[in-house]
Design an enzyme around this catalytic site. Sequence first.
Site, PDB file in Angstrom:
ATOM      1  N   TRP A 134     -22.366 -23.312  40.143  1.00 34.38           N
ATOM      2  CA  TRP A 134     -21.721 -23.827  41.363  1.00 34.38           C
ATOM      3  C   TRP A 134     -22.777 -24.621  42.132  1.00 34.38           C
ATOM      4  CZ3 TRP A 134     -16.708 -22.460  43.616  1.00 34.38           C
ATOM      5  CH2 TRP A 134     -16.457 -23.142  44.819  1.00 34.38           C
ATOM      6  N   ASP A 240     -31.658 -25.363  42.137  1.00 35.76           N
ATOM      7  CA  ASP A 240     -30.839 -25.274  43.337  1.00 35.76           C
ATOM      8  C   ASP A 240     -31.009 -23.864  43.903  1.00 35.76           C
ATOM      9  OD1 ASP A 240     -28.793 -24.883  45.157  1.00 35.76           O
ATOM     10  OD2 ASP A 240     -27.181 -25.536  43.818  1.00 35.76           O
ATOM     11  N   GLN A 243     -29.034 -20.262  47.595  1.00 42.03           N
ATOM     12  CA  GLN A 243     -28.886 -18.849  47.968  1.00 42.03           C
ATOM     13  C   GLN A 243     -30.160 -18.052  47.780  1.00 42.03           C
ATOM     14  OE1 GLN A 243     -25.401 -16.790  46.744  1.00 42.03           O
ATOM     15  NE2 GLN A 243     -24.092 -18.585  46.854  1.00 42.03           N
ATOM     16  N   LYS A 269     -28.082 -23.340  52.290  1.00 47.25           N
ATOM     17  CA  LYS A 269     -27.611 -22.166  53.027  1.00 47.25           C
ATOM     18  C   LYS A 269     -28.679 -21.417  53.844  1.00 47.25           C
ATOM     19  CE  LYS A 269     -24.107 -21.129  49.555  1.00 47.25           C
ATOM     20  NZ  LYS A 269     -22.829 -21.073  50.257  1.00 47.25           N
TER      21      LYS A 269
END
Length: 436
Positions: A134, A240, A243, A269
């Site tokens: 994702w 990435d 999170q 985030k």
Amino acid sequence: MTTDFWADADAHLLRYGATWVPEIIARAEGSFVFTESGRKILDFTSGQMSSILGHSHPDIVATVQKGIANLDHLYSGMLSRPVVDLARRLAESLPDPLEKVLLLTTGAESNEAAIRMAKLVTGKHEIVSFARSWHGMTAAAANATYSAGRKGYGPTAPGNFAIPVPDSYRPDFTNPDGSLDWTKQLDVAFSLIDAQSTGSLAAFIAEPILSSGGIIEPPLGYFTALAEKCRERGMLLILDEAQTGLCRTGTWYAFERDGIVPDILTLSKTLGAGLPLAAVITSAAIEAEAHARGFLFFTTHVSDPLVAAVGNTVLDVLEREQMDARALELGNVLRAGLLSLQSRHSVIGDVRGRGLLQGIELVLDRETKEPANDLGADIARRCLELGLHMNIVQLPGMGGTFRMAPALTSTEADLELGLDVLDQAIDEVTAESRAA
Ligand SMILES: Cc1ncc(COP(=O)(O)O)c(C=O)c1O
């Protein structure tokens, strides 16, 4: 005028894929959200996996108040101290050669910029990612996202490929002892990529721990091998850390475990701890090449001072409170609690994750690992009734998986409370399903 909240929501909110939590949230503070009806709910997802400092951390509140009154938003070609300070501090927090920073707004946007840069710098266009990835909802990020949302939107850009996820709990390639043979899996995956490639492999984009893919942590050694596959093909490796970045897994960056350094790193985030801030970080050499080729990523909110000031405050708190060590410590408490739940509830097939990013996968039978999908939704519903917000990932071929990402500012008591509620919810729901 009093209006009916839920009727208005039904009438006027465009549904974007979420199932609404059936409570009106009035306020959020620390590890909890508070409903209009007066309930206090423990937030085990730190908002959308972002609020690592809990909700409305006093330092963030002060920074926003000061920023909105003094230095909010600027013309995109104007620079301010919070932006340059944050760029320097992020570079200082990272290993060489990651030193050039682009400050943006969302995770998808940061991945969009990273992929755009990788294509420009390599002069190639093919992008590879994991089959349960994702990376966001904008075009290039969505093209590299395989866990959801691929069907019905027409063609993706040519040259997007997926490789299988190194899932140790459900291994597809196995060693003689039944464990995951990830070396073989990765070799076969890249032989398929090579077969499909038109000779234009630009980059691999990966989450160090696949979150929406069900908290899958590739085994130690995997990312070194993946980086080598990229190097052999002249591809850039984009990590990435939307999170996993900024202490959540017990180190400042999750890739530190693997002893590799990505060519491009994206943060989002956790960087704004709940406010919209993202970053793309790369080496001076890649940045120089991109610039020489005319790299363009001129957006309305690039280099915005208010959120950059928030980013600086996030770094202040993480450094001051030594949150990397704290996340490790709290992660051990959470993990021990989850393992203890697993010893009592046969429905918990697997406990996995790192630091304060943990997952449990639900199965009907531990031997066959038959997925227990409906049970997960029922347990999540019961948790909410009992005062705990949990998130469940449901993907084909695996059981419903709870993702837990409590704030790094959580107390041990917060974690114990969450574990107790989860224990009770599993007890009740499994007893009901046995009785049914
Ligand atoms: C790993 C990862 N990357 C990127 C994104 C997209 O971020 P955003 O929703 O801020 O665009 C997400 C969102 O869940 C994510 O989990």
